[in-house]
Design a protein around this motif. Structure first.
Motif, short mmCIF file in Angstrom:
data_model
loop_
_atom_site.label_atom_id
_atom_site.label_comp_id
_atom_site.label_asym_id
_atom_site.label_seq_id
_atom_site.Cartn_x
_atom_site.Cartn_y
_atom_site.Cartn_z
N LYS A 42 -48.41 38.55 10.62
CA LYS A 42 -47.86 40.01 10.18
C LYS A 42 -47.22 40.78 11.28
CE LYS A 42 -49.92 40.94 6.67
NZ LYS A 42 -49.46 40.97 5.34
N ASN A 69 -44.29 46.24 11.26
CA ASN A 69 -43.84 47.02 10.11
C ASN A 69 -44.93 47.14 9.22
OD1 ASN A 69 -42.45 44.43 9.75
ND2 ASN A 69 -42.40 45.35 7.92
N THR A 70 -45.69 45.97 8.98
CA THR A 70 -46.85 45.91 8.11
C THR A 70 -47.93 46.74 8.42
OG1 THR A 70 -47.95 44.00 9.02
CG2 THR A 70 -46.20 43.68 7.29
N ASP A 93 -55.06 41.99 4.17
CA ASP A 93 -53.90 41.30 4.30
C ASP A 93 -53.15 41.16 3.02
OD1 ASP A 93 -51.90 39.78 4.98
OD2 ASP A 93 -53.13 37.90 5.37
N CYS A 106 -50.39 40.99 0.00
CA CYS A 106 -49.11 40.14 -0.09
C CYS A 106 -48.49 40.20 -1.61
CB CYS A 106 -49.50 38.68 0.25
SG CYS A 106 -50.46 37.81 -0.90
N ARG A 108 -45.10 38.49 2.73
CA ARG A 108 -46.35 38.78 3.67
C ARG A 108 -45.56 40.09 4.35
NH1 ARG A 108 -51.45 36.59 3.07
NH2 ARG A 108 -51.20 34.57 1.93
N CYS A 109 -44.57 40.24 4.68
CA CYS A 109 -44.09 41.14 5.77
C CYS A 109 -43.54 42.32 5.36
CB CYS A 109 -43.49 40.29 6.79
SG CYS A 109 -44.45 39.23 7.73
N ASP A 123 -42.85 46.40 4.30
CA ASP A 123 -43.34 47.54 5.01
C ASP A 123 -44.74 47.71 4.41
OD1 ASP A 123 -41.11 47.47 6.40
OD2 ASP A 123 -40.01 49.30 4.94
N LEU A 144 -47.77 46.14 4.65
CA LEU A 144 -48.55 45.20 3.93
C LEU A 144 -49.54 44.56 4.81
CD1 LEU A 144 -46.11 42.99 1.67
CD2 LEU A 144 -47.50 45.24 1.04
N LEU A 145 -50.48 45.35 5.49
CA LEU A 145 -51.58 45.06 6.31
C LEU A 145 -52.38 46.34 6.41
CD1 LEU A 145 -53.12 42.98 7.73
CD2 LEU A 145 -52.12 43.57 9.94
#
Length: 222
Positions: A46, A49-50, A100, A102, A116-117, A119, A121-122
């Motif tokens: 990850k 940016n996430t 996490d 997605c 997954r990655c 902006d 997304l974590l």
């Protein structure tokens, strides 16, 4: 005001680390191109940016109508003990709740970066808590609520590789440095899907002893 904790190392995710999803995928694991279940942890990254603090809004990636929720625990690495060749639980500085997120997709064998990655997304819990202050990891239950309604309960007792084993197995092929975060994986629902949230929804991931992760989704143009 207490500073919000955020990752300052590389964040690694783990795929297929819950028994339910492994069982659902067992038949396809025997098909080409792999023809067998994975023998080592399946990891992804990850990117920075996430990272989104709890309480912040997350903009839906362009072209998406829903995001899949991925309640998980991140183990934040400290220094590996002297004389220990691989990381273990004594090398963990603490744990943090994570969401996490997605973009929903059909396969977990080769997750595309765009799923997954994107902006934001974590979702990151507000604190990293030392394991000594928490119950044993195997007893943890994470709860996912969407707009206040309980949608999923994730039990760490259902991990394929419990935390100590995952750390040791990852350590056979790579070095986890202080500040790196190793996520234990996300579980699916009985049908193999994950809880879905849309623009306007507020999602909370919680577990006893840890600060929850709470984020609201907004449309891509908001």
């Amino acid at each position: 005001m207490t500073p919000t904790w955020m990752p300052h190392g590389t964040v690694y995710g783990s795929l297929l680390n819950f028994q339910r999803e492994t069982a659902l995928w067992a038949e396809r694991m025997a098909q080409p191109p792999y023809k067998a279940p994975p023998q080592a942890p399946v990891l992804y990254i990850k990117t920075a940016n996430t990272f989104t603090p709890s309480g912040a809004r997350i903009a839906m990636p362009a072209g998406t109508t829903a995001l899949a929720v991925g309640a998980t625990v991140g183990l934040v690495m400290g220094a590996v003990r002297d004389g220990c060749a691989r990381p273990d639980l004594a090398s963990v500085a603490g744990a943090v709740l994570l969401n996490d997120w997605c973009v929903p997709h059909d396969s977990y064998f080769r997750p595309a970066v765009k799923t997954r990655c994107g902006d934001g997304l974590l979702g990151v819990g507000g604190s990293c808590v030392p394991l000594a202050q928490l119950p044993p990891l195997a007893s943890w239950q994470l709860e996912v609520r969407i707009n206040g309604v309980l949608r999923q309960t994730v039990r760490l007792a259902d991990l394929v590789r419990p935390a100590a084993q995952l750390l040791a197995d990852v350590g056979t092929c790579m070095t986890l440095r202080p500040g790196d975060v190793l996520m234990l994986g996300t579980d699916c629902l009985d049908d193999g899907s994950r809880p879905l949230a849309q623009a306007g929804d507020t999602v909370e991931v919680s577990a006893p002893g840890l600060q929850p992760v709470v984020n609201s989704l907004v449309g891509a143009s908001a």
